[in-house]
Scaffold this motif. Structure first.
Motif, short mmCIF file in Angstrom:
data_model
loop_
_atom_site.label_atom_id
_atom_site.label_comp_id
_atom_site.label_asym_id
_atom_site.label_seq_id
_atom_site.Cartn_x
_atom_site.Cartn_y
_atom_site.Cartn_z
N SER A 336 27.87 42.78 40.88
CA SER A 336 28.32 42.23 42.17
C SER A 336 29.17 40.99 41.96
O SER A 336 30.09 40.72 42.73
CB SER A 336 27.11 41.90 43.05
OG SER A 336 26.31 43.04 43.29
N GLY A 337 28.86 40.24 40.90
CA GLY A 337 29.62 39.03 40.63
C GLY A 337 31.06 39.29 40.24
O GLY A 337 31.89 38.37 40.31
N ARG A 338 31.40 40.51 39.84
CA ARG A 338 32.79 40.81 39.48
C ARG A 338 33.71 40.65 40.67
O ARG A 338 34.86 40.21 40.53
CB ARG A 338 32.89 42.23 38.91
CG ARG A 338 32.14 42.42 37.60
CD ARG A 338 32.21 43.84 37.10
NE ARG A 338 33.56 44.19 36.70
CZ ARG A 338 33.88 45.35 36.14
NH1 ARG A 338 32.93 46.25 35.89
NH2 ARG A 338 35.11 45.62 35.80
N GLU A 339 33.25 41.00 41.87
CA GLU A 339 34.07 40.81 43.06
C GLU A 339 34.31 39.32 43.31
O GLU A 339 35.40 38.91 43.70
CB GLU A 339 33.38 41.45 44.27
CG GLU A 339 33.21 42.96 44.17
CD GLU A 339 32.57 43.54 45.41
OE1 GLU A 339 32.38 42.78 46.39
OE2 GLU A 339 32.26 44.75 45.41
N LEU A 340 33.29 38.53 43.07
CA LEU A 340 33.43 37.09 43.24
C LEU A 340 34.45 36.54 42.25
O LEU A 340 35.28 35.70 42.59
CB LEU A 340 32.06 36.42 43.04
CG LEU A 340 31.91 34.94 43.38
CD1 LEU A 340 30.47 34.64 43.76
CD2 LEU A 340 32.32 34.04 42.23
N VAL A 341 34.39 37.02 41.01
CA VAL A 341 35.34 36.57 39.98
C VAL A 341 36.77 36.95 40.38
O VAL A 341 37.71 36.16 40.22
CB VAL A 341 34.98 37.18 38.61
CG1 VAL A 341 36.05 36.90 37.59
CG2 VAL A 341 33.63 36.65 38.13
#
Length: 505
Positions: A336-341
């Motif tokens: 999920s953190g990939r979208e934030l990145v």
């Protein structure tokens, strides 16, 4: 000075036995050659650098070898040598990316009708064949439907899904798989031994992971790193510096910070890596790969890990200690953190926030436990195999405390604690709150055992002291209404009784 030939060309497989990691494809082609059931058209599909064009050349040699058709071409006769050198007039390699139009395919059809100049078969190898235009595919379809007996087509592609179904239905399809990391690492070490230069095991695995299933890419990276180190040994530090990848020791340290729920340490490591010039996106990608490997080995301890042996056992122990459920949660948060990145103003900032949030996963577990009515506190130990903690990671310290109570003060007392007590941690204090309604014997037994409980809490690094509080149960709404003097007066006058009480907002 003679021209240097890169490792990927020098060690290009010349026989089916040399084609590593593609056992299914090799067996299919060898059996077809041995039984004389060679198809008139093939589609070789798969990742770049896994052997598609190489296998096409070997098949062409097997068909046209003076000893053939044979599954084992000699490699010494004129046809074999010319095909290996790319000079054969009867084996044509065509770059479909630059010869993709209908006129190019029409010309190919005209050549295909002509008998071979010298060899048995005229073999056409179309590289990146998926880039042909729709009209070119239609023109090719005609000759695939009615092929001359002396022609074999081999369409190599990294994107088979772009082929028209009409083309695929007329070809035998062979899928080339990405090579396992261990297979690439082993091949790299064999090449290093033959070239007489030192290649450390950790460096071979790091290159193999960076190659992402492509042996050709792995050999190209090895060439690059070898040029960087000169006459020195190729070690993991050199590979990390050339490729910008974080060392495995660094990843393990970052994993320790995440597993123990230490966002401060995790962010410090990320900032340290960025200050050294490391690519934050590569760091996050390597972290995802590490988490994926931990999930796999937690599900099956014998699962292969793309890391050198010294790290495998420790990572397997760590995965077992954290537990599959927690690891799946951590990996899900990381994905999920990939979208934030991607949405962040800069990759470094995005990775820092994503890793920081990832390190807070134990708090999420605690919130879920509290919402479920469980007072257990989330774990904060370090993963096994790297440093020791007082309790297994993935277990609640308070649950561990109750288990120890069962051992030291008796199972009955532990059961009463679970049934009638609420445990909570304050600042240096373990509070045992006994709810009203519990047996008086429990309160008395706890009061007598406070000294032992305090010692046990300190031993488990929970608190410096233990405090017991007996609280009265909060009266229910019905009890409050029934105790109201005004309600009692009304009931006495009218001889009624309370049947239902509702609270109005």
């Amino acid at each position: 000075m003679s021209a240097y030939q890169v490792l990927a060309r020098r060690y290009r497989p010349q026989t089916f036995e040399d084609l590593v990691g593609q056992e299914t494809v090799v067996r299919t082609l060898r059996n077809a050659l041995a039984t004389g059931k060679v198809s008139h058209a093939y589609v070789f599909s798969g990742l770049r650098g896994v052997g598609k064009t190489t296998a096409a050349r070997i098949l062409a040699k097997a068909l046209n070898c003076e000893r053939g058709p044979t599954p084992d071409p000699c490699g010494q006769c004129v046809p074999c040598r010319e095909i290996a050198e790319g000079t054969s007039m009867d084996v044509l390699e065509i770059d479909a990316a630059s010869n993709r139009g209908i006129d190019n395919v029409r010309e190919l059809r005209e050549v295909a009708r002509i008998l071979p100049v010298r060899d048995r078969y005229r073999v056409f190898i179309l590289d990146e064949a998926h880039q042909l235009t729709g009209e070119a595919f239609n023109a090719l379809l005609k000759i695939l439907e009615e092929p001359p007996p002396h022609v074999v087509f081999i369409l190599a592609s990294t994107e088979k899904h772009k082929f028209p179904p009409t083309i695929l239905s007329r070809c035998q399809q062979l899928d080339f798989r990405p090579l396992p990391t261990e297979t690439i690492a082993q091949r790299l070490k064999e090449v290093a031994a033959r070239e007489k230069f030192a290649l450390e095991d950790a460096a071979a695995h790091l290159i193999a992971r960076a190659a992402q299933g492509s042996l050709r890419d792995g050999l190209s990276i090895l060439d690059q790193v070898r040029s960087f180190v000169g006459e020195a040994a190729v070690d993991a530090a050199a590979v990390s510096q050339v490729l910008g990848l974080p060392p495995l020791e660094f990843l393990v340290e970052l994993w320790q910070a995440l597993a123990s729920g230490n966002p401060g340490r995790a962010l410090e490591l990320v900032a340290q890596r960025e200050a050294q010039g490391g690519d934050p996106l590569l760091l996050y990608q390597e972290l995802l790969e590490l988490l994926r490997s931990l999930v796999l080995v937690a599900a099956n301890r014998e699962a292969p890990l793309p890391y050198p042996p010294p790290f495998r056992e420790a990572l397997a122990d760590s995965a077992a200690q954290v537990g599959l459920a927690s690891l799946l949660r951590i990996l899900s948060l990381a994905i999920s953190g990939r979208e934030l990145v991607s949405a962040a103003p800069s990759p470094g900032l995005g990775v820092m926030v994503a890793v920081g949030k990832l390190a807070l996963w134990p708090r999420l577990v605690r919130v879920e436990a509290l919402l479920a009515g469980n007072q257990a506190v989330a774990p904060s130990a370090s993963p096994a195999g790297f440093s020791e903690g007082s309790l297994p990671l993935g277990a609640s310290p308070l649950e561990g405390f109750l288990d120890q109570v069962g051992h030291k003060l008796g199972v009955a007392l532990a059961a009463r604690l679970r049934s009638f007590c609420e445990l909570s941690l304050g600042e240096g204090e373990l509070l045992i709150r006994l709810r009203s309604g519990g047996p008086n014997a429990t309160a008395k037994a706890l009061q007598e055992a406070l000294a032992s409980l305090e010692s046990l809490a300190r031993e488990l690094d929970l608190a410096q002291k233990v405090r017991l509080v007996v609280t009265e149960a909060e009266p229910s709404l019905e009890q409050k209404v029934a105790a109201d003097p005004r309600v009692q007066a009304v009931l006495e006058v009218f001889g009624g009784k309370i049947t239902k009480v509702e609270e109005q907002s």
